[in-house]
Design a protein around this motif. Structure first.
Motif, mmCIF file in Angstrom:
data_model
loop_
_atom_site.group_PDB
_atom_site.id
_atom_site.type_symbol
_atom_site.label_atom_id
_atom_site.label_comp_id
_atom_site.label_asym_id
_atom_site.label_seq_id
_atom_site.Cartn_x
_atom_site.Cartn_y
_atom_site.Cartn_z
ATOM 1 N N ILE A 106 2.992 -8.850 13.268
ATOM 2 C CA ILE A 106 3.764 -9.064 12.041
ATOM 3 C C ILE A 106 5.244 -8.825 12.294
ATOM 4 O O ILE A 106 6.105 -9.596 11.843
ATOM 5 N N LEU A 107 5.578 -7.763 13.028
ATOM 6 C CA LEU A 107 6.984 -7.447 13.281
ATOM 7 C C LEU A 107 7.656 -8.468 14.194
ATOM 8 O O LEU A 107 8.885 -8.508 14.278
ATOM 9 N N PRO A 132 10.151 -4.760 8.454
ATOM 10 C CA PRO A 132 9.310 -3.634 8.056
ATOM 11 C C PRO A 132 8.806 -3.724 6.615
ATOM 12 O O PRO A 132 7.700 -3.271 6.318
ATOM 13 N N GLY A 133 9.618 -4.293 5.713
ATOM 14 C CA GLY A 133 9.181 -4.423 4.328
ATOM 15 C C GLY A 133 7.946 -5.299 4.199
ATOM 16 O O GLY A 133 6.992 -4.967 3.482
ATOM 17 N N MET A 174 0.214 -4.474 5.317
ATOM 18 C CA MET A 174 -0.692 -3.366 5.610
ATOM 19 C C MET A 174 -1.425 -2.933 4.344
ATOM 20 O O MET A 174 -2.614 -2.615 4.371
ATOM 21 N N PHE A 175 -0.705 -2.946 3.232
ATOM 22 C CA PHE A 175 -1.352 -2.623 1.960
ATOM 23 C C PHE A 175 -2.418 -3.669 1.625
ATOM 24 O O PHE A 175 -3.508 -3.326 1.150
ATOM 25 N N VAL A 188 1.272 3.498 2.396
ATOM 26 C CA VAL A 188 2.003 3.198 1.164
ATOM 27 C C VAL A 188 2.181 4.470 0.338
ATOM 28 O O VAL A 188 3.295 4.836 -0.049
ATOM 29 N N LEU A 189 1.078 5.191 0.073
ATOM 30 C CA LEU A 189 1.157 6.427 -0.695
ATOM 31 C C LEU A 189 1.853 7.518 0.110
ATOM 32 O O LEU A 189 2.647 8.298 -0.439
ATOM 33 N N GLY A 190 1.575 7.558 1.409
ATOM 34 C CA GLY A 190 2.171 8.594 2.249
ATOM 35 C C GLY A 190 3.680 8.500 2.296
ATOM 36 O O GLY A 190 4.379 9.521 2.244
ATOM 37 N N ALA A 191 4.221 7.289 2.403
ATOM 38 C CA ALA A 191 5.674 7.124 2.441
ATOM 39 C C ALA A 191 6.306 7.583 1.134
ATOM 40 O O ALA A 191 7.366 8.222 1.124
ATOM 41 N N THR A 192 5.658 7.277 0.014
ATOM 42 C CA THR A 192 6.171 7.702 -1.290
ATOM 43 C C THR A 192 6.167 9.221 -1.408
ATOM 44 O O THR A 192 7.157 9.841 -1.835
#
Length: 434
Positions: free
Chosen positions: A247-248, A253-254, A260-261, A155-159
């Motif tokens: 999940i997929l 992906p959203g 995952m978060f 989450v942080l990495g993508a941002t």
């Protein structure tokens, strides 16, 4: 300040340094994994890169324990962390020069994985010499916050990847290393923590490699405890490699990012609760109970393709991880001679972690090539297992997770029936050197 309180403050500094470094490393691992997949489009190459960062650490575990017991433990942490930072800096230069290749990422991952085992072994060996036995569960729970951060890193990495690019993320990693290194350099640690029994005569290195295993075997119940961790790690690896494809199979992906978060938040919550609570007084019984709970939550993954159910089950399962590992490590650390802690923890790490690549390599092919086709409409298992997990896309993965949960329940039941393991709760802890 009393000696015991001062040691807890020292541990807090080491814990903060390790957590900061882990956050930075997790961000770099995420963005490099994204780069590998986007550059190659190959899940196999992505998996091989992941394994390249894992296997060296598993193989080198016993040797890391020997080094940690023979040399100044802070020096071991500083030297190996510095080597990992050099590898990361080299990757940053290659990114900047537009010359990065997949093998560069794999090599840097292997160096980082190997160095990380030295850091972790020294960290775990020093902890029981700084923390009273009654607080070891809390300390180990806090130590597992780093794993929760790693799961939440996407989450942080993508941002950050969108905001500062790959070079920026790697630069952040290197800055966290700098802060962690300053903490390790500045903190004053007792000599007995850094080199317990330093004056003792050491056997030859090759003979010393087996000392951790011999010590585990010599103390009733410790071998079974390590075997329990190995089984738990296997079930965790199976779930870890399959939950994203599960999940997929029914969401986009959203939704995957949100779930995952949620899973990472569950593990963070488990680490915080364990840090505040310290776990049950009877650590082995607590580990067994939370393993059984983890098995139930793994089974819940398989019942229906529902984002809400899978999100809850993933968070709940990952919540149990810091409690199980925190209890197990507290028992190991408090029942091993201080001078043997490095070798024993290194051996325990190698044995427990060896199950993870096995889980990765078995679970995905089993689901993809055998059970997924069998659970499509008209498949061989559609009229039997399909009545439990459903039929259609991704339900073979669900069946593997169902079996994984049942396996973990079986491991918990087996442990509960072992008298030698139960007796560990009654054995007195060895006196820590402070």
């Amino acid at each position: 300040m009393s000696g015991a309180r001062a040691d807890i403050v020292r541990f807090a500094f080491i814990w903060t340094a390790s957590l900061l470094s882990s956050v930075g490393s997790s961000l770099t691992a995420f963005v490099l994994g994204v780069w590998v997949y986007q550059s190659t489009g190959s899940p196999t190459q992505f998996a091989l890169v992941v394994l390249s960062g894992m296997l060296p650490g598993i193989l080198i575990g016993p040797f890391a324990g020997v080094v940690v017991d023979r040399f100044d433990r802070r020096t071991v942490m500083i030297v190996t962390d510095s080597l990992a930072a050099v590898a990361t800096a080299a990757v940053a230069v290659l990114i900047w020069a537009d010359a990065l290749a997949v093998w560069h990422v794999a090599l840097a991952g292997a160096v980082g994985g190997a160095c990380g085992v030295f850091h972790l072994t020294a960290y775990q060996a020093m902890t029981p010499l700084l923390i009273p036995e009654r607080h070891l569960g809390r300390a180990n729970g806090l130590m597992h916050l780093a794993t929760g951060v790693q799961i939440a890193a996407p989450v942080l990495g993508a941002t950050l990847l969108a905001a500062v690019g790959m070079v920026g993320v790697v630069a952040i990693d290197l800055s966290t290393f700098g802060v962690a290194m300053m903490a390790l350099l500045l903190i004053r640690l007792p000599a007995a923590v850094l080199r317990p029994n330093a004056a003792a005569e050491r056997p030859a290195v090759l003979e010393d490699l087996g000392a951790g295993w011999r010590h585990l075997r010599s103390r009733a119940g410790l071998t079974a405890l390590v075997a329990a961790l190995t089984g738990f790690n296997f079930t965790f690896a199976v779930a870890g490699v399959l939950v994203q494809p599960l999940i997929l199979s029914f969401a986009g992906p959203g939704v995957l990012g949100v779930l995952m978060f949620a899973g990472g938040a569950g593990m963070l919550a488990g680490g915080l609760v364990m840090g505040a609570w310290g776990g049950p007084r009877k650590k082995v019984a607590g580990m067994t109970a939370f393993m059984a709970l983890g098995g139930v939550f793994l089974v819940l993954h398989s019942l229906t393709p529902s984002p809400l159910l899978v999100g809850f089950a993933a968070a709940a399962f990952l919540f149990t991880l810091p409690v199980v590992n925190g209890c197990a490590h507290a028992v190991l650390q408090s029942r091993v001679e201080p001078a043997l802690l490095g070798r024993t923890m290194g051996t325990a790490h190698a044995l427990g972690s060896a199950a993870i690549p096995v889980g990765y390599l078995l679970a995905a092919p089993l689901a993809e090539h055998l059970l997924n086709p069998a659970l499509m409409p008209g498949g061989a298992l559609a009229g039997s297992a399909g009545l439990i997990v459903g039929v259609g896309e991704g339900r073979g993965i669900a069946l593997v997770l169902l079996l994984d949960g049942l396996l973990l329940l079986g491991v918990a039941a087996f442990l509960a029936a072992l008298p030698a393991l139960r007796r560990l709760d009654e054995q007195p802890a060895l006196v820590a050197v402070t």
